[in-house]
Design a protein around this motif. Sequence first.
Motif: not given
Length: 378
Positions: A63-65, A73-79, A81-91
């Motif tokens: 979550f913190i990462a 808010m409108f410019e994401q780094s390459p990491l 969406y992958p981190l968001l996916g990991v956070t979602s799965v863990l949740g």
Amino acid sequence: MSFAEKITFGDAEGRPSRRRRLIGISVGLVYLVFPITDILGGTLTGARAVWAGVLLFAFLASFIATVVANKSMFEQSPLTYPLLGVTSVLGVVGATVFGGSWLSLPVYTVVLYGFTLPPVWAVFAVVANLAVVVGAGLVNHDGADTIIVLGLQVVTLGVLFISVRNTRALTVKLRLAQDEMARLAATEERLRIARDLHDLLGHSLSLIVLKSELAGRLSEDAPHVHKEISDIETVARKALVEVREAVTGYRRRSLPEELDNARAVLRAAGVAAEVRISGTPLPGMLDGLFGWSVREGTTNVVRHSRATRCEIKVTFDGGHATLEIMDNGTGGEGPYEMGSGLRGLNERVAGAGGTVEAGPAPGGGHRLRVLVPTEACA
């Protein structure tokens, strides 16, 4: 600077602030005290407690990462969406396996969705997390009050942070529009001063020149007086030339300035702009003429075309200088007619020996094409 670069999690000037983001999320993380209590208070024991601790630590780190990795808010780094996916799965795993207070984990992920995903995607993600909370609560036989409270938190916080993101976008758009209005107002004031300067000083200096010529003819029998009057006439003529040069400098719409202005205006209107230049710089007269053409063409795109994309192309090959402004708009139903602005531009270009073509483009949209031969640059 792109629009995305101006909208960040950071300060009012758009500089990202990781410290500010971390302080903000640390306040919300206080609700993780309930899953921690389950581990330390004996609600979860043995291997189940160990795995719960590992999952909670991984969720918190992910979550913190995700928050820190997000550029804006409108410019994401390459990491992001992958981190968001990991956070979602863990949740989802934590809520499904442990239930109870662990149903709060999807609440944290909807906050991330509101900040990182486009609004439509974020809404679907909120609905999906609501389904996770309700389903996991039913599977673990949690109380209806727990499921309802946490389900409401998913919905309300999701909507809240989607609204925060949209509000921030509107705020920055408004700031950009205000800056552009201020710049245009300054330009108009500069042109007004130029007109007044030309009208006042130009008229007075012209009158001095005429009076000096008349006085010179009347004083031909007095050589000394005639010489002094001739000097006055020379100075007045020189001053008149300098005033006209200064006014021309104020009034000139230079091509680089107008291209920058076109980018800003189109961006503020939600039109993606692409500018391609080759063979420049243009000679002075053509530079001003093409600058005027860019302003007129851009104004028409913003006002009438309902376009989402606009391409501005300037080429100068030594034989001809060409400006093309093409958009993918659908405005202007019916036969194409030149407005007063394009008619005025057509007259100016014709005076330079060039031609103006304006109308529907073969591939759709509209095109303005200005072609001026090299002879006009002499």
